[in-house]
Each structure stands twice: as structure tokens, then as C-alpha cells.
Design an enzyme around this catalytic site. Sequence first.
Site, PDB file in Angstrom:
ATOM      1  N   ARG A  50     -16.842 -20.076  -3.352  1.00 40.72           N
ATOM      2  CA  ARG A  50     -16.588 -20.025  -1.863  1.00 40.72           C
ATOM      3  C   ARG A  50     -17.918 -19.475  -1.293  1.00 40.72           C
ATOM      4  NH1 ARG A  50     -11.148 -18.206  -0.067  1.00 40.72           N
ATOM      5  NH2 ARG A  50     -11.921 -18.874   2.071  1.00 40.72           N
ATOM      6  N   CYS A  96     -13.322   2.970  -7.440  1.00 41.63           N
ATOM      7  CA  CYS A  96     -13.405   3.992  -6.660  1.00 41.63           C
ATOM      8  C   CYS A  96     -13.311   3.553  -5.253  1.00 41.63           C
ATOM      9  CB  CYS A  96     -14.848   4.769  -7.028  1.00 41.63           C
ATOM     10  SG  CYS A  96     -16.116   3.536  -6.469  1.00 41.63           S
ATOM     11  N   GLN A 148      -9.479 -15.222  10.991  1.00 36.08           N
ATOM     12  CA  GLN A 148      -8.822 -15.264   9.815  1.00 36.08           C
ATOM     13  C   GLN A 148      -9.775 -15.894   8.688  1.00 36.08           C
ATOM     14  OE1 GLN A 148      -4.776 -16.780  10.042  1.00 36.08           O
ATOM     15  NE2 GLN A 148      -5.962 -17.746  12.121  1.00 36.08           N
ATOM     16  N   GLY A 192      -8.495 -23.635  16.053  1.00 38.69           N
ATOM     17  CA  GLY A 192      -8.689 -23.897  14.479  1.00 38.69           C
ATOM     18  C   GLY A 192      -7.907 -23.487  13.485  1.00 38.69           C
ATOM     19  N   THR A 193      -6.388 -23.090  14.030  1.00 40.46           N
ATOM     20  CA  THR A 193      -5.535 -22.367  13.014  1.00 40.46           C
ATOM     21  C   THR A 193      -4.157 -22.894  13.128  1.00 40.46           C
ATOM     22  OG1 THR A 193      -4.594 -20.450  12.251  1.00 40.46           O
ATOM     23  CG2 THR A 193      -4.994 -20.459  14.849  1.00 40.46           C
ATOM     24  N   SER A 194      -3.530 -23.161  11.892  1.00 40.47           N
ATOM     25  CA  SER A 194      -2.393 -23.812  11.815  1.00 40.47           C
ATOM     26  C   SER A 194      -1.310 -22.603  12.394  1.00 40.47           C
ATOM     27  CB  SER A 194      -1.913 -24.243  10.478  1.00 40.47           C
ATOM     28  OG  SER A 194      -2.087 -23.358   9.638  1.00 40.47           O
ATOM     29  N   HIS A 246      -9.189 -10.896   7.621  1.00 35.17           N
ATOM     30  CA  HIS A 246      -8.788 -11.364   6.316  1.00 35.17           C
ATOM     31  C   HIS A 246      -9.852 -10.813   5.092  1.00 35.17           C
ATOM     32  CE1 HIS A 246      -5.350 -14.249   7.712  1.00 35.17           C
ATOM     33  NE2 HIS A 246      -5.217 -12.839   7.611  1.00 35.17           N
ATOM     34  N   CYS A 248     -19.101   3.411 -10.334  1.00 39.07           N
ATOM     35  CA  CYS A 248     -18.399   4.093 -11.461  1.00 39.07           C
ATOM     36  C   CYS A 248     -18.318   2.910 -12.188  1.00 39.07           C
ATOM     37  CB  CYS A 248     -17.059   4.275 -10.568  1.00 39.07           C
ATOM     38  SG  CYS A 248     -16.013   2.826 -10.508  1.00 39.07           S
TER      39      CYS A 248
HETATM   40  C1  BV8 Z   1       1.251  -9.408   4.654  1.00 37.53           C
HETATM   41  C2  BV8 Z   1      -7.634 -14.581   2.414  1.00 37.53           C
HETATM   42  C3  BV8 Z   1       2.533  -7.502   4.498  1.00 37.53           C
HETATM   43  C4  BV8 Z   1      -7.924 -15.716   1.112  1.00 37.53           C
HETATM   44  C5  BV8 Z   1      -5.677 -15.377   3.614  1.00 37.53           C
HETATM   45  C6  BV8 Z   1       6.418 -13.136   0.787  1.00 37.53           C
HETATM   46  C7  BV8 Z   1       5.664 -12.202   0.325  1.00 37.53           C
HETATM   47  C8  BV8 Z   1       4.727 -11.362   0.703  1.00 37.53           C
HETATM   48  C9  BV8 Z   1       4.269 -11.933   2.163  1.00 37.53           C
HETATM   49  C10 BV8 Z   1       4.922 -12.859   2.614  1.00 37.53           C
HETATM   50  C11 BV8 Z   1       5.936 -13.575   2.208  1.00 37.53           C
HETATM   51  N1  BV8 Z   1       6.329 -14.346   3.037  1.00 37.53           N
HETATM   52  C12 BV8 Z   1       5.453 -14.570   4.005  1.00 37.53           C
HETATM   53  C13 BV8 Z   1       4.431 -13.622   3.972  1.00 37.53           C
HETATM   54  C14 BV8 Z   1       3.389 -13.203   4.945  1.00 37.53           C
HETATM   55  C15 BV8 Z   1       2.290 -13.921   4.483  1.00 37.53           C
HETATM   56  C16 BV8 Z   1       2.241 -15.180   5.227  1.00 37.53           C
HETATM   57  O1  BV8 Z   1       1.951 -15.235   6.284  1.00 37.53           O
HETATM   58  N2  BV8 Z   1       2.624 -16.351   4.508  1.00 37.53           N
HETATM   59  C17 BV8 Z   1       2.769 -17.785   5.045  1.00 37.53           C
HETATM   60  C18 BV8 Z   1       1.952 -18.809   4.617  1.00 37.53           C
HETATM   61  C19 BV8 Z   1       4.245 -18.063   5.316  1.00 37.53           C
HETATM   62  N3  BV8 Z   1       1.107 -13.104   5.016  1.00 37.53           N
HETATM   63  C20 BV8 Z   1       0.669 -12.154   4.162  1.00 37.53           C
HETATM   64  O2  BV8 Z   1       0.853 -12.165   2.749  1.00 37.53           O
HETATM   65  C21 BV8 Z   1      -0.223 -11.090   4.915  1.00 37.53           C
HETATM   66  N4  BV8 Z   1       0.027  -9.869   4.390  1.00 37.53           N
HETATM   67  O3  BV8 Z   1       2.163  -9.987   5.053  1.00 37.53           O
HETATM   68  O4  BV8 Z   1       1.343  -8.055   4.180  1.00 37.53           O
HETATM   69  C22 BV8 Z   1       3.460  -7.867   3.360  1.00 37.53           C
HETATM   70  C23 BV8 Z   1       2.933  -7.069   2.261  1.00 37.53           C
HETATM   71  C24 BV8 Z   1       3.942  -7.371   1.135  1.00 37.53           C
HETATM   72  C25 BV8 Z   1       5.119  -7.969   1.377  1.00 37.53           C
HETATM   73  C26 BV8 Z   1       5.319  -8.690   2.535  1.00 37.53           C
HETATM   74  C27 BV8 Z   1       4.555  -8.407   3.416  1.00 37.53           C
HETATM   75  C28 BV8 Z   1      -1.625 -11.425   4.385  1.00 37.53           C
HETATM   76  C29 BV8 Z   1      -2.242 -12.817   4.765  1.00 37.53           C
HETATM   77  C30 BV8 Z   1      -3.716 -12.893   4.614  1.00 37.53           C
HETATM   78  C31 BV8 Z   1      -3.641 -13.935   3.428  1.00 37.53           C
HETATM   79  N5  BV8 Z   1      -5.021 -14.367   3.055  1.00 37.53           N
HETATM   80  N6  BV8 Z   1      -7.255 -15.502   3.542  1.00 37.53           N
HETATM   81  C32 BV8 Z   1      -9.276 -16.287   1.471  1.00 37.53           C
HETATM   82  O5  BV8 Z   1      -9.500 -16.864   2.680  1.00 37.53           O
HETATM   83  O6  BV8 Z   1      -9.884 -16.338   0.395  1.00 37.53           O
HETATM   84  S1  BV8 Z   1      -4.788 -16.473   4.632  1.00 37.53           S
HETATM   85  C33 BV8 Z   1      -5.518 -17.865   4.768  1.00 37.53           C
HETATM   86  O7  BV8 Z   1      -4.821 -18.634   5.564  1.00 37.53           O
HETATM   87  C34 BV8 Z   1      -6.933 -18.002   5.338  1.00 37.53           C
HETATM   88  O8  BV8 Z   1      -7.546 -16.497   5.835  1.00 37.53           O
HETATM   89  C35 BV8 Z   1      -6.896 -18.900   6.691  1.00 37.53           C
HETATM   90  O9  BV8 Z   1      -7.728 -18.523   7.658  1.00 37.53           O
HETATM   91  C36 BV8 Z   1      -5.496 -18.446   6.853  1.00 37.53           C
HETATM   92  C37 BV8 Z   1      -4.551 -19.271   8.005  1.00 37.53           C
HETATM   93  O10 BV8 Z   1      -5.201 -20.740   7.643  1.00 37.53           O
HETATM   94  P1  BV8 Z   1      -5.755 -21.119   8.654  1.00 37.53           P
HETATM   95  O11 BV8 Z   1      -6.985 -20.383   9.204  1.00 37.53           O
HETATM   96  O12 BV8 Z   1      -5.005 -21.441   9.964  1.00 37.53           O
HETATM   97  O13 BV8 Z   1      -6.386 -22.630   8.095  1.00 37.53           O
HETATM   98  P2  BV8 Z   1      -5.522 -23.909   8.062  1.00 37.53           P
HETATM   99  O14 BV8 Z   1      -6.242 -24.659   7.046  1.00 37.53           O
HETATM  100  O15 BV8 Z   1      -3.963 -23.561   7.576  1.00 37.53           O
HETATM  101  O16 BV8 Z   1      -5.443 -24.782   9.181  1.00 37.53           O
HETATM  102  C38 BV8 Z   1      -6.482 -25.111  10.030  1.00 37.53           C
HETATM  103  C39 BV8 Z   1      -6.355 -25.686  11.276  1.00 37.53           C
HETATM  104  O17 BV8 Z   1      -7.491 -26.112  11.855  1.00 37.53           O
HETATM  105  C40 BV8 Z   1      -5.348 -26.701  11.451  1.00 37.53           C
HETATM  106  O18 BV8 Z   1      -4.409 -26.595  12.374  1.00 37.53           O
HETATM  107  C41 BV8 Z   1      -6.043 -28.208  11.667  1.00 37.53           C
HETATM  108  O19 BV8 Z   1      -5.497 -29.001  12.742  1.00 37.53           O
HETATM  109  C42 BV8 Z   1      -7.363 -27.299  12.431  1.00 37.53           C
HETATM  110  N7  BV8 Z   1      -8.602 -28.166  12.453  1.00 37.53           N
HETATM  111  C43 BV8 Z   1      -9.124 -28.654  11.379  1.00 37.53           C
HETATM  112  N8  BV8 Z   1     -10.463 -29.422  11.669  1.00 37.53           N
HETATM  113  C44 BV8 Z   1     -10.507 -28.792  12.982  1.00 37.53           C
HETATM  114  C45 BV8 Z   1      -9.489 -28.206  13.272  1.00 37.53           C
HETATM  115  N9  BV8 Z   1      -9.157 -27.773  14.649  1.00 37.53           N
HETATM  116  C46 BV8 Z   1     -10.486 -27.630  15.787  1.00 37.53           C
HETATM  117  N10 BV8 Z   1     -11.387 -28.459  15.242  1.00 37.53           N
HETATM  118  C47 BV8 Z   1     -11.685 -29.115  13.826  1.00 37.53           C
HETATM  119  N11 BV8 Z   1     -12.702 -29.550  13.635  1.00 37.53           N
HETATM  120 ZN    ZN Z   2     -16.466   2.122  -8.046  1.00 39.67          ZN
END
Ligand code: BV8
Ligand code: ZN
Length: 242
Positions: free
Chosen positions: A70, A130, A101, A187-189, A119, A150
Site C-alpha cells: 500500500r 518505545c 479516514q 467518498g465514504t461509505s 486513521h 531501541c
Molecule cells: C474503535 C486503517 C474503540 C486501516 C481503518 C467490534 C469490535 C471492535 C470495534 C468494533 C466492533 N464493531 C464495530 C466496531 C467499531 C469499528 C467499526 O466501525 N467497524 C465497522 C466496520 C462496523 N471501528 C473501530 O474498530 C475503530 N476503533 O472503535 O475503537 C473500540 C475499541 C475496542 C473495542 C470496541 C471499540 C477503528 C476504526 C479504524 C479502522 N481502520 N483504516 C488502513 O487503512 O490500512 S478503517 C478503513 O475503513 C479505512 O480507513 C477507510 O477509510 C475506512 C472507511 O472506509 P471508506 O473510506 O468509507 O471506504 P469504503 O470503501 O467503505 O467506501 C468508499 C466510498 O467511496 C463508497 O461510498 C463509494 O461509493 C465512494 N466512491 C468510490 N469512488 C468514488 C466514490 N465517491 C466519489 N467519487 C468517486 N470516484
Molecule cells: Zn523503539
Amino acid sequence: MADDTERAASLLRQARRVCVLTGAGVSAESGVPTFRASDGLWEGHRIQDVAHPDGWAKNPQLVWDFYHARRAKAGSVSPNPGHDALAELEKRFDSFTLATQNVDGLHQRAGSRAVLELHGSLRRTRCTGCIDVTDQGLDPLPAMPTCVMCGAVVRPDIVWFGEMLDERVLKEAGRAAATSDVFLVVGTSAVVFPAAGLVALAARGGAKVVEFNLTRTDASEFADVGLYGPSGQTLPAVLAAL
Ligand code: BV8
Ligand code: ZN
């Protein structure tokens, strides 16, 4: 669509404080794959194997291989007109906050300055031994990079599922959303929380919400105006109409 573009532009003309939330869609036209386009797989991997602490604990090399790919991808693409329009928009308002995001760094490369990386970033590594966090740029890293301070293994400075977001970053994004006059969601779901929660926070704070997406999403219910088309076209069109 033209009258929606004009409606969005007229909301922005009356605004003093603007907040934006972007997701993978804003980078799609740069060639960066989105997350949920495929069948829940992400570049052929299951999310819990490559973007979750359990995946890291089980097979850190697989996780690094995923992030090396990536990082290379992010380094090989350029910002698109949607990123450029957001960078230009920032100059037009007293208060402008861009919460993303995305971890690809394309907003900064397009010239956006006030960027909150909810994110994390593909550029940064975080030491597991560390407190060292280093901006490594996007140049290739060793297969399993270690800390210069470290010697411990370093991980991508990315917020994985199940991990907390940086408190300070999230608070600043929440304040910007809650006090905004206009909130753009691009651009986010809007399925990943707490980032997606910024939309409701803005709407509850009285902001006018404009959605830029290809389709309706979970954010659409909060939108006063919806511009459905590629953000690389719809964002420049609103900027031009200002
Ligand atoms: C948290 C880093 C507190 C990775 C990412 C059970 C256990 C633990 C947590 C949860 C759980 N159930 C739910 C949760 C909460 C969870 C969550 O929300 N899950 C969802 C899936 C239900 N969230 C978390 O875990 C967060 N932390 O809650 O901590 C906690 C702690 C412990 C226990 C409980 C709670 C952390 C969330 C962060 C995760 N990391 N990314 C990496 O990127 O390498 S998230 C990942 O999804 C990306 O960052 C991405 O940005 C993000 C969201 O996706 P989108 O950006 O929206 O992308 P997507 O493909 O979905 O959509 C694209 C959109 O663009 C579409 O709508 C499409 O139509 C549109 N599009 C496409 N082309 C175009 C366009 N629009 C315009 N023009 C175009 N050309
Ligand atoms: Zn270190």
C-alpha cells in the site's frame, strides 16, 4: 445536478466555518482501491488478517507485506482534481478543517494544510518497544523494519479495527464538525466509527451537510444536498460555482 451544484455553492458562500470528512472514494480516481468495492476482501486479504491487532500478533510479516504494497501504491499515484479542489477550498474560509479516514497522504500532497489523519498514515511507523514514531516517507522499508532508537520491531502507524483513534485528533475533528456551518462528506461509505459519527455530530450542531459520493450511503440521511458522481468532477464543479 447543476442546480444541486449551485445549492451546494450557495451554502458554502454563506459559510464561515467548514469541516470536511473524506474516505477512500476521494482517492479512487487517483487509482487507490477503496475498501468495500470487493467482496469484503481488501487486496485479497481478510481485514482481520491485515488491519487488526490480532492479525499483527499472528503474522506481523503478512501485515507488513500488505502495508509495503500500500505504501508503494500511495507513492506511485498522484492527487486528483478532487484533492486539488479541497486544497483550494481551504483557502476560501476563515476556518477549514479536513478530517480524513485515508492513510495515503494525498490531501497533503495536493496542498491541504489543516489535515487530521483519523486513521494514521502509511508514511509513519510506530515502535512496539518505545515511544518512537517516525515519518519514513514512502520509500521502501526493510521487510520487517526495526526501531533506530531501541531495535524493537516497528508497526505501521495506522489505527486498526478494534483500536482507539488518537484522542487529540478525534477531539479536534469532533469540535470542528460540531461547530461547522457547512460539513462536506466525501467518498465514504460512512460505516466505520467513530469517524462516521462526525456527520451526525455536524448535523446536530446545525451544519448544512453536503454529500459527495457515487451512491447514497449511511450519511445520506443527514445530507441537505447530495452530489452523486465522481468527486474528481463534483468537487471542482462546486468550487467553480463559488
Ligand atoms: C474503535 C486503517 C474503540 C486501516 C481503518 C467490534 C469490535 C471492535 C470495534 C468494533 C466492533 N464493531 C464495530 C466496531 C467499531 C469499528 C467499526 O466501525 N467497524 C465497522 C466496520 C462496523 N471501528 C473501530 O474498530 C475503530 N476503533 O472503535 O475503537 C473500540 C475499541 C475496542 C473495542 C470496541 C471499540 C477503528 C476504526 C479504524 C479502522 N481502520 N483504516 C488502513 O487503512 O490500512 S478503517 C478503513 O475503513 C479505512 O480507513 C477507510 O477509510 C475506512 C472507511 O472506509 P471508506 O473510506 O468509507 O471506504 P469504503 O470503501 O467503505 O467506501 C468508499 C466510498 O467511496 C463508497 O461510498 C463509494 O461509493 C465512494 N466512491 C468510490 N469512488 C468514488 C466514490 N465517491 C466519489 N467519487 C468517486 N470516484
Ligand atoms: Zn523503539
